[in-house]
Motif scaffolding. Structure first.
Motif, short mmCIF file in Angstrom:
data_model
loop_
_atom_site.label_atom_id
_atom_site.label_comp_id
_atom_site.label_asym_id
_atom_site.label_seq_id
_atom_site.Cartn_x
_atom_site.Cartn_y
_atom_site.Cartn_z
N PRO A 10 0.90 -1.20 0.06
CA PRO A 10 -0.01 0.10 0.09
C PRO A 10 0.89 1.30 0.01
O PRO A 10 2.03 1.30 0.51
N ALA A 11 0.30 2.22 -0.53
CA ALA A 11 1.14 3.71 -0.72
C ALA A 11 1.27 4.15 0.50
O ALA A 11 2.60 5.02 0.62
N ASP A 12 0.76 4.00 1.54
CA ASP A 12 0.99 4.64 2.90
C ASP A 12 2.12 3.90 3.83
O ASP A 12 2.48 4.27 4.66
N TYR A 13 2.60 2.55 3.21
CA TYR A 13 3.42 1.69 4.13
C TYR A 13 4.99 2.69 3.93
O TYR A 13 5.13 3.16 2.83
N VAL A 14 5.80 2.72 4.89
CA VAL A 14 7.05 3.36 4.91
C VAL A 14 8.24 2.31 4.72
O VAL A 14 8.24 1.40 5.39
N PRO A 15 8.99 3.04 3.61
CA PRO A 15 10.02 1.69 3.35
C PRO A 15 11.26 1.85 4.47
O PRO A 15 11.26 3.16 5.22
N ILE A 16 11.78 0.97 4.67
CA ILE A 16 12.96 0.94 5.60
C ILE A 16 13.90 2.23 5.63
O ILE A 16 14.43 2.58 6.65
N ILE A 62 12.83 -4.88 -0.78
CA ILE A 62 12.82 -3.61 0.25
C ILE A 62 11.71 -4.20 1.32
O ILE A 62 10.46 -4.37 1.25
N ARG A 63 12.12 -3.88 2.76
CA ARG A 63 11.26 -3.88 3.84
C ARG A 63 10.39 -2.55 4.00
O ARG A 63 10.89 -1.50 4.04
N TYR A 64 9.16 -2.85 4.33
CA TYR A 64 8.21 -1.81 4.43
C TYR A 64 7.47 -1.90 5.71
O TYR A 64 7.17 -3.31 6.19
N PHE A 65 7.24 -0.92 6.65
CA PHE A 65 6.37 -0.82 7.59
C PHE A 65 5.05 -0.23 7.59
O PHE A 65 4.78 0.66 6.88
N LYS A 66 4.22 -0.66 8.40
CA LYS A 66 2.92 0.13 8.46
C LYS A 66 3.27 1.53 9.22
O LYS A 66 4.18 1.50 10.29
N PRO A 67 2.53 2.49 9.00
CA PRO A 67 2.69 3.57 9.55
C PRO A 67 2.64 3.75 11.02
O PRO A 67 3.44 4.30 11.78
N GLU A 68 1.74 2.97 11.47
CA GLU A 68 1.63 3.04 13.01
C GLU A 68 2.87 1.91 13.59
O GLU A 68 2.77 2.36 14.90
N ASP A 69 3.34 1.14 12.90
CA ASP A 69 4.40 0.44 13.53
C ASP A 69 5.77 1.29 13.61
O ASP A 69 6.75 0.86 14.30
N VAL A 70 5.95 2.35 12.96
CA VAL A 70 7.07 3.07 13.17
C VAL A 70 7.13 3.61 14.42
O VAL A 70 8.42 3.52 15.20
N ASP A 71 6.19 3.91 15.19
CA ASP A 71 6.25 4.30 16.52
C ASP A 71 6.77 3.12 17.45
O ASP A 71 7.61 3.36 18.47
N LYS A 72 6.41 1.78 17.23
CA LYS A 72 6.76 0.91 17.95
C LYS A 72 8.54 0.41 17.90
O LYS A 72 9.21 -0.03 18.73
#
Length: 106
Positions: A10-16, A62-72
């Motif tokens: 998804p477009a809102d996922y954040v790359p590593i 490439i690893r991607y993270f959900k936006p809410e997981d960045v805080d974790k």
């Protein structure tokens, strides 16, 4: 397992690279944290923050993270002791060129 392969990112996922830039660490540092975490998840104290799952399109992608997981990940980073202290001392020593084990022979 923390690695999830999905066909669509998804477009809102954040790359590593963006996560690491925000944390002020190298990508290899975050990869090593995940490698260490997967090996030692059973010995961590209950109150130690856990690393979230990451997503990629292929096994080596490439690893991607959900936006809410960045805080974790930020919370995990805040609890990691740097240098040869704390839970990650054995992992840090693997890459520390100044550390010499007593079993090493010259």
């Amino acid at each position: 397992m923390l690695d999830n392969i999905i066909t669509y990112i998804p477009a809102d996922y954040v790359p590593i690279k963006d996560v690491c830039y925000e944390l002020g660490i190298a990508q290899i540092t975050l990869v090593r944290w995940y490698n260490w975490y997967q090996d030692n998840v059973n010995i961590l104290p209950a109150n130690f923050p856990h690393l979230p799952n990451y997503y990629r399109k292929t096994k080596r992608g490439i690893r991607y993270f959900k936006p809410e997981d960045v805080d974790k990940i930020k919370l995990f980073a805040a609890n990691v002791k740097h240098g040869n202290q704390g839970f990650m001392a054995s992992e840090n020593r693997k890459y520390d060129k100044t550390y010499v084990r007593k079993t090493d022979k010259f």
